[in-house]
Design a protein around this motif. Structure first.
Motif, mmCIF file in Angstrom:
data_model
loop_
_atom_site.group_PDB
_atom_site.id
_atom_site.type_symbol
_atom_site.label_atom_id
_atom_site.label_comp_id
_atom_site.label_asym_id
_atom_site.label_seq_id
_atom_site.Cartn_x
_atom_site.Cartn_y
_atom_site.Cartn_z
ATOM 1 N N SER A 38 0.473 -1.718 0.168
ATOM 2 C CA SER A 38 0.192 0.133 -0.431
ATOM 3 C C SER A 38 0.938 1.148 0.068
ATOM 4 N N MET A 39 1.814 1.514 0.254
ATOM 5 C CA MET A 39 3.089 2.184 -0.099
ATOM 6 C C MET A 39 3.252 2.934 -0.985
ATOM 7 N N PHE A 40 3.519 1.948 -2.198
ATOM 8 C CA PHE A 40 4.004 2.187 -3.269
ATOM 9 C C PHE A 40 2.609 2.877 -4.141
ATOM 10 N N PRO A 41 1.938 3.166 -4.043
ATOM 11 C CA PRO A 41 0.618 3.923 -4.398
ATOM 12 C C PRO A 41 0.743 5.352 -4.139
ATOM 13 N N ILE A 42 1.013 5.136 -2.644
ATOM 14 C CA ILE A 42 1.111 6.212 -2.134
ATOM 15 C C ILE A 42 2.621 6.816 -2.639
ATOM 16 N N MET A 43 3.815 6.543 -2.620
ATOM 17 C CA MET A 43 4.896 6.871 -3.388
ATOM 18 C C MET A 43 4.129 7.687 -4.763
ATOM 19 N N LEU A 44 4.033 7.230 -5.887
ATOM 20 C CA LEU A 44 3.111 7.762 -6.713
ATOM 21 C C LEU A 44 2.942 9.017 -6.998
ATOM 22 N N LEU A 45 1.762 8.917 -5.826
ATOM 23 C CA LEU A 45 0.919 9.746 -5.413
ATOM 24 C C LEU A 45 1.434 11.070 -5.101
ATOM 25 N N ILE A 46 2.619 10.912 -4.687
ATOM 26 C CA ILE A 46 3.876 11.587 -4.154
ATOM 27 C C ILE A 46 4.636 12.058 -5.278
ATOM 28 N N ILE A 47 5.019 11.466 -5.688
ATOM 29 C CA ILE A 47 6.436 12.086 -6.959
ATOM 30 C C ILE A 47 5.119 12.004 -8.308
ATOM 31 N N ASN A 48 4.217 12.178 -8.621
ATOM 32 C CA ASN A 48 3.504 12.348 -9.251
ATOM 33 C C ASN A 48 2.947 13.408 -9.712
ATOM 34 N N TRP A 49 1.828 13.162 -8.930
ATOM 35 C CA TRP A 49 0.790 14.644 -8.264
ATOM 36 C C TRP A 49 1.332 15.296 -6.786
ATOM 37 N N GLY A 50 2.071 15.391 -6.774
ATOM 38 C CA GLY A 50 2.604 16.373 -5.825
ATOM 39 C C GLY A 50 2.874 17.913 -5.978
ATOM 40 N N LYS A 51 3.411 18.641 -4.949
ATOM 41 C CA LYS A 51 3.551 19.791 -5.135
ATOM 42 C C LYS A 51 5.122 19.344 -5.806
ATOM 43 N N LYS A 52 5.111 20.747 -7.234
ATOM 44 C CA LYS A 52 6.304 20.884 -7.665
ATOM 45 C C LYS A 52 7.163 21.472 -7.467
ATOM 46 N N SER A 53 8.179 19.750 -7.146
ATOM 47 C CA SER A 53 9.119 20.451 -6.751
ATOM 48 C C SER A 53 10.488 19.261 -6.713
ATOM 49 N N TYR A 54 11.441 18.574 -6.680
ATOM 50 C CA TYR A 54 12.009 17.553 -6.547
ATOM 51 C C TYR A 54 12.319 17.177 -5.301
ATOM 52 N N LEU A 55 12.050 18.074 -3.980
ATOM 53 C CA LEU A 55 11.523 17.403 -2.962
ATOM 54 C C LEU A 55 10.817 16.498 -2.868
ATOM 55 N N ARG A 56 9.401 16.511 -3.282
ATOM 56 C CA ARG A 56 8.713 15.396 -3.158
ATOM 57 C C ARG A 56 9.172 14.066 -3.570
ATOM 58 N N VAL A 57 10.281 13.665 -4.334
ATOM 59 C CA VAL A 57 11.231 13.260 -5.104
ATOM 60 C C VAL A 57 11.386 12.525 -3.305
ATOM 61 N N GLU A 58 12.448 13.673 -2.542
ATOM 62 C CA GLU A 58 13.322 13.186 -1.578
ATOM 63 C C GLU A 58 12.340 12.679 -0.628
ATOM 64 N N SER A 59 10.976 13.253 -0.443
ATOM 65 C CA SER A 59 10.289 12.789 0.853
ATOM 66 C C SER A 59 9.334 11.875 0.487
ATOM 67 N N SER A 60 9.609 10.696 -0.990
ATOM 68 C CA SER A 60 8.928 9.677 -1.177
ATOM 69 C C SER A 60 9.833 8.713 -0.465
ATOM 70 N N LEU A 61 10.766 9.202 -0.860
ATOM 71 C CA LEU A 61 12.435 8.582 -0.281
ATOM 72 C C LEU A 61 12.922 7.707 1.233
ATOM 73 N N TYR A 62 12.111 8.895 1.464
ATOM 74 C CA TYR A 62 12.451 9.030 3.579
ATOM 75 C C TYR A 62 11.350 7.937 3.472
ATOM 76 N N MET A 63 9.640 8.377 3.485
ATOM 77 C CA MET A 63 8.926 7.391 3.400
ATOM 78 C C MET A 63 9.353 5.922 3.092
ATOM 79 N N PHE A 64 9.617 5.266 2.304
ATOM 80 C CA PHE A 64 10.560 4.173 1.582
ATOM 81 C C PHE A 64 11.464 3.867 1.994
ATOM 82 N N MET A 65 12.523 4.473 2.542
ATOM 83 C CA MET A 65 13.727 3.990 3.369
ATOM 84 C C MET A 65 12.942 3.253 5.014
ATOM 85 N N TYR A 66 12.072 4.810 5.652
ATOM 86 C CA TYR A 66 12.010 4.341 7.255
ATOM 87 C C TYR A 66 10.362 3.250 7.538
#
Length: 442
Positions: free
Chosen positions: A116-144
């Motif tokens: 269930s974490m992978f659809p959330i990661m895709l939501l953040i990366i593709n439809w999140g606020k337009k910034s490179y930090l959205r990729v960093e936040s999704s990686l934070y979520m995955f690693m933790y």
């Protein structure tokens, strides 16, 4: 379930986006009403088949999932980027979460729990606020979340080797000791999250779209709490209670410190995200007391928090769409333009600090009683925590006051759909108090 899968494929052949989102919204409501009627006839534990079941714990979380996702479908606009893929991701997420709450095999719970974490990661990366930090936040979520649960995965494999496949079977396991319980719970504490394991949550909320934040706060944080309930009952007879005292004390101190962090946040979304950590810290500590009042209060708090925090994130997004900023200083003076919206800000903020007669109120009363039964000295942590929590929510509501906001160059009034979503959040989070005897019966 077959209807939802069929609807996901039909998205690619239908151009009327409003009808599709309304169809999925109505589908979630129909499923929710069917389950509520269904539970009136079948109570305690109902085995649907070898793989799926409903019991007193999963029932409320299934209803919460359908409610939050129905409101999320209603909040979607027609101008979303790659709309068909977005709806497909949300439907996949709905299936994963419902399977996680209803599966009887704990290895399947773990698989759907992580998937269930992978659809959330895709939501953040593709439809999140337009910034490179959205990729960093999704990686934070995955690693933790993924790395912290590897120990739980290996322990589940060990239990499977012993022939313990279902949640019901592990109650008879005699060597489920404190070490096994600690390893099992370790991965769940990051999902809830426990203080010091929470760094992924504010980052994910800040860069996620509004429907991503609604799902994260309303549903995803509850997956860990649901698993925690099961594993506490699994180790209730064999775990040394003194070994869990560290988690109780650490979680309470973490909640107190996180509530102080909320006071100097300048982003409204960060305030709501950190307040979730404060609420979950009380949930974790009350469940670790191994008392019935603590478990019941934690369940009620998770249901109430999922509804109210989802509504608060939607309110923040309503301000953001009109000012193009989530900074507190840039959103001053909203009451001069929309007094009715300020009323709902007040009601939702008061529900978040557990005013009577909300679900949060009853949940906090039960949790505080269980913690004070554990140790009366916890009152010196709980009192400042509740005071500071009230302070930062009043500070967030105070955004509505002030002089006219010169940042609103093109101001638009609220739509009926937006008011309906907020009213349904507040109504279900407060009027459910009248039916609390039904919840306690489960």
């Amino acid at each position: 379930m077959h209807t939802m899968v069929f609807s996901s494929f039909m998205l690619f052949f239908c151009n009327n986006k409003g009808k599709i989102s309304s169809l999925l919204y109505n589908l979630c409501l129909i499923m929710m009403m069917y389950i509520m009627i269904f539970v009136d006839n079948y109570f305690n534990v109902y085995i649907m088949n070898e793989w799926l079941f409903l019991n007193q714990y999963s029932f409320m979380f299934v209803i919460l999932t359908l409610l939050i996702l129905s409101l999320m479908f209603l909040s979607l606009g027609n101008n979303e980027f790659n709309w068909s893929l977005l709806m497909l991701m949300l439907i996949i997420l709905l299936i994963f979460v419902l399977m996680c709450f209803t599966t009887s095999y704990f290895i399947l719970y773990y698989l759907f729990f992580e998937a269930s974490m992978f659809p959330i990661m895709l939501l953040i990366i593709n439809w999140g606020k337009k910034s490179y930090l959205r990729v960093e936040s999704s990686l934070y979520m995955f690693m933790y979340t993924f790395i912290s649960s590897l120990g739980m995965f290996y322990l589940m494999l060990y239990l499977m080797d012993l022939g313990m496949l279902k949640f019901f079977m592990v109650n008879s396991l005699s060597n489920f000791d404190s070490v096994c319980f600690t390893i099992m719970v370790w991965g769940l504490l990051t999902k809830m999250p426990l203080y010091m394991f929470h760094f992924w949550l504010p980052k994910a909320h800040v860069w996620a779209p509004v429907y991503g934040s609604m799902v994260l706060a309303g549903i995803m944080l509850k997956l860990g709490g649901y698993g925690m309930m099961w594993f506490i009952f699994m180790g209730n007879n064999s775990v040394n209670y003194e070994s869990t005292s560290f988690i109780v004390i650490f979680s309470l101190y973490g909640g107190l410190y996180t509530s102080m962090i909320c006071m100097y946040q300048i982003d409204m979304k960060s305030v709501v995200a950190y307040s979730s950590v404060v609420h979950m810290s009380m949930v974790i500590s009350s469940m670790m007391t191994f008392s019935m009042s603590g478990m019941l209060g934690a369940q009620i708090m998770m249901i109430g928090h999922g509804i109210i925090s989802s509504g608060l994130f939607y309110l923040v997004n309503m301000n953001y769409e009109r000012t193009s900023s989530r900074l507190i200083v840039m959103n001053k003076g909203f009451m001069n333009y929309m007094p009715s919206l300020s009323l709902w800000w007040f009601l939702m903020s008061m529900s978040n600090i557990s005013m009577p007669f909300s679900l949060n109120f009853l949940g906090e009363v039960l949790m505080i009683s269980s913690l004070l039964n554990w140790s009366i000295y916890f009152i010196f942590i709980l009192m400042p925590m509740m005071y500071i929590s009230s302070y930062y929510m009043i500070m967030l509501f105070n955004v509505q006051h002030g002089l006219n906001n010169k940042n609103m160059y093109f101001f638009t009034q609220c739509k009926i759909k937006e008011y309906i979503i907020i009213i349904m959040h507040w109504f279900t989070g407060n009027i459910s108090f009248l039916f609390i005897d039904k919840i306690m019966d489960f």
